[in-house]
Scaffold this motif. Sequence first.
Motif, PDB file in Angstrom:
ATOM      1  N   GLY A  28       0.781  -1.229   0.000  1.00  0.00           N
ATOM      2  CA  GLY A  28       0.000   0.000   0.000  1.00  0.00           C
ATOM      3  C   GLY A  28       0.815   1.284   0.000  1.00  0.00           C
ATOM      4  O   GLY A  28       0.258   2.357  -0.211  1.00  0.00           O
ATOM      5  N   LEU A  29       2.116   1.191   0.217  1.00  0.00           N
ATOM      6  CA  LEU A  29       2.925   2.414   0.269  1.00  0.00           C
ATOM      7  C   LEU A  29       3.000   3.093  -1.102  1.00  0.00           C
ATOM      8  O   LEU A  29       3.072   4.311  -1.189  1.00  0.00           O
ATOM      9  N   GLY A  30       2.946   2.318  -2.169  1.00  0.00           N
ATOM     10  CA  GLY A  30       2.916   2.907  -3.512  1.00  0.00           C
ATOM     11  C   GLY A  30       1.682   3.762  -3.732  1.00  0.00           C
ATOM     12  O   GLY A  30       1.738   4.810  -4.376  1.00  0.00           O
ATOM     13  N   GLN A  31       0.558   3.325  -3.166  1.00  0.00           N
ATOM     14  CA  GLN A  31      -0.659   4.122  -3.272  1.00  0.00           C
ATOM     15  C   GLN A  31      -0.511   5.417  -2.476  1.00  0.00           C
ATOM     16  O   GLN A  31      -0.959   6.469  -2.922  1.00  0.00           O
ATOM     17  N   ALA A  32       0.097   5.340  -1.289  1.00  0.00           N
ATOM     18  CA  ALA A  32       0.325   6.552  -0.495  1.00  0.00           C
ATOM     19  C   ALA A  32       1.239   7.513  -1.251  1.00  0.00           C
ATOM     20  O   ALA A  32       1.018   8.721  -1.255  1.00  0.00           O
ATOM     21  N   TYR A  33       2.268   6.986  -1.912  1.00  0.00           N
ATOM     22  CA  TYR A  33       3.170   7.803  -2.735  1.00  0.00           C
ATOM     23  C   TYR A  33       2.390   8.475  -3.864  1.00  0.00           C
ATOM     24  O   TYR A  33       2.675   9.608  -4.236  1.00  0.00           O
ATOM     25  N   SER A  87       2.591  13.853   0.257  1.00  0.00           N
ATOM     26  CA  SER A  87       3.491  14.559   1.162  1.00  0.00           C
ATOM     27  C   SER A  87       4.278  13.546   1.976  1.00  0.00           C
ATOM     28  O   SER A  87       3.869  12.399   2.147  1.00  0.00           O
ATOM     29  N   VAL A  88       5.391  13.989   2.486  1.00  0.00           N
ATOM     30  CA  VAL A  88       6.211  13.145   3.346  1.00  0.00           C
ATOM     31  C   VAL A  88       5.414  12.763   4.587  1.00  0.00           C
ATOM     32  O   VAL A  88       5.475  11.615   5.051  1.00  0.00           O
ATOM     33  N   ALA A  89       4.604  13.680   5.101  1.00  0.00           N
ATOM     34  CA  ALA A  89       3.795  13.400   6.293  1.00  0.00           C
ATOM     35  C   ALA A  89       2.804  12.275   6.027  1.00  0.00           C
ATOM     36  O   ALA A  89       2.619  11.386   6.863  1.00  0.00           O
ATOM     37  N   ALA A  90       2.169  12.273   4.848  1.00  0.00           N
ATOM     38  CA  ALA A  90       1.207  11.222   4.511  1.00  0.00           C
ATOM     39  C   ALA A  90       1.905   9.870   4.386  1.00  0.00           C
ATOM     40  O   ALA A  90       1.388   8.853   4.851  1.00  0.00           O
ATOM     41  N   VAL A  91       3.081   9.856   3.794  1.00  0.00           N
ATOM     42  CA  VAL A  91       3.831   8.604   3.652  1.00  0.00           C
ATOM     43  C   VAL A  91       4.265   8.097   5.018  1.00  0.00           C
ATOM     44  O   VAL A  91       4.162   6.901   5.318  1.00  0.00           O
ATOM     45  N   LEU A  92       4.724   8.994   5.883  1.00  0.00           N
ATOM     46  CA  LEU A  92       5.120   8.583   7.241  1.00  0.00           C
ATOM     47  C   LEU A  92       3.916   8.101   8.045  1.00  0.00           C
ATOM     48  O   LEU A  92       4.021   7.121   8.798  1.00  0.00           O
ATOM     49  N   LEU A  93       2.785   8.764   7.874  1.00  0.00           N
ATOM     50  CA  LEU A  93       1.563   8.318   8.551  1.00  0.00           C
ATOM     51  C   LEU A  93       1.162   6.930   8.061  1.00  0.00           C
ATOM     52  O   LEU A  93       0.778   6.069   8.852  1.00  0.00           O
ATOM     53  N   PHE A  94       1.288   6.709   6.761  1.00  0.00           N
ATOM     54  CA  PHE A  94       0.968   5.385   6.230  1.00  0.00           C
ATOM     55  C   PHE A  94       1.912   4.333   6.809  1.00  0.00           C
ATOM     56  O   PHE A  94       1.485   3.238   7.164  1.00  0.00           O
ATOM     57  N   ALA A  96       3.290   4.404   9.680  1.00  0.00           N
ATOM     58  CA  ALA A  96       2.848   4.181  11.064  1.00  0.00           C
ATOM     59  C   ALA A  96       1.654   3.223  11.087  1.00  0.00           C
ATOM     60  O   ALA A  96       1.609   2.305  11.912  1.00  0.00           O
ATOM     61  N   VAL A  97       0.711   3.414  10.170  1.00  0.00           N
ATOM     62  CA  VAL A  97      -0.431   2.497  10.076  1.00  0.00           C
ATOM     63  C   VAL A  97       0.061   1.095   9.724  1.00  0.00           C
ATOM     64  O   VAL A  97      -0.402   0.099  10.276  1.00  0.00           O
ATOM     65  N   TRP A  98       1.025   1.013   8.824  1.00  0.00           N
ATOM     66  CA  TRP A  98       1.590  -0.268   8.409  1.00  0.00           C
ATOM     67  C   TRP A  98       2.234  -0.970   9.605  1.00  0.00           C
ATOM     68  O   TRP A  98       2.048  -2.173   9.800  1.00  0.00           O
ATOM     69  N   LEU A  99       2.977  -0.228  10.409  1.00  0.00           N
ATOM     70  CA  LEU A  99       3.632  -0.825  11.574  1.00  0.00           C
ATOM     71  C   LEU A  99       2.625  -1.282  12.621  1.00  0.00           C
ATOM     72  O   LEU A  99       2.810  -2.325  13.251  1.00  0.00           O
ATOM     73  N   VAL A 100       1.538  -0.538  12.796  1.00  0.00           N
ATOM     74  CA  VAL A 100       0.481  -0.973  13.717  1.00  0.00           C
ATOM     75  C   VAL A 100      -0.115  -2.285  13.211  1.00  0.00           C
ATOM     76  O   VAL A 100      -0.347  -3.216  13.985  1.00  0.00           O
TER      77      VAL A 100
END
Length: 122
Positions: A28-33, A87-94, A96-100
């Motif tokens: 899903g990180l590609g979608q966030a990107y 944004s970098v913030a959206a990718v970092l938030l994603f 964080a969701v991934w790690l949870v």
Amino acid sequence: MTCRITPSVTLESKEPGFSALLSLVFVGLGQAYNGQFLRGVLFLVGTLIGGLSFAPAGAAVWLYGAYDAYAVARRMNGGKVPYRESSVAAVLLFLAVWLVGLLFLPVAPAAVSTLTSGLSWW
């Protein structure tokens, strides 16, 4: 006097290969990107649910997510899909969701079992 409306042209572009690689490494990180945060979360949840219930289904969702990230980035570059800023913030938030989601993985079978113990399929 003639008034012309010209469509806005964006000079930014997405890298389809990079987008697919991100989704292969982190589902899903590609979608966030690509600026599609919710879509990335849906691919993450779909992969986790599919992987817990039937491993090939989880793998199929994961691989389709990588393809989707690639295809959407190409369509954004071609103007077929509206360009979405990420944004970098959206990718970092994603992430964080991934790690949870990753932390939830060890307890997921017990949680699914508890939630479905009262359900009867027959």
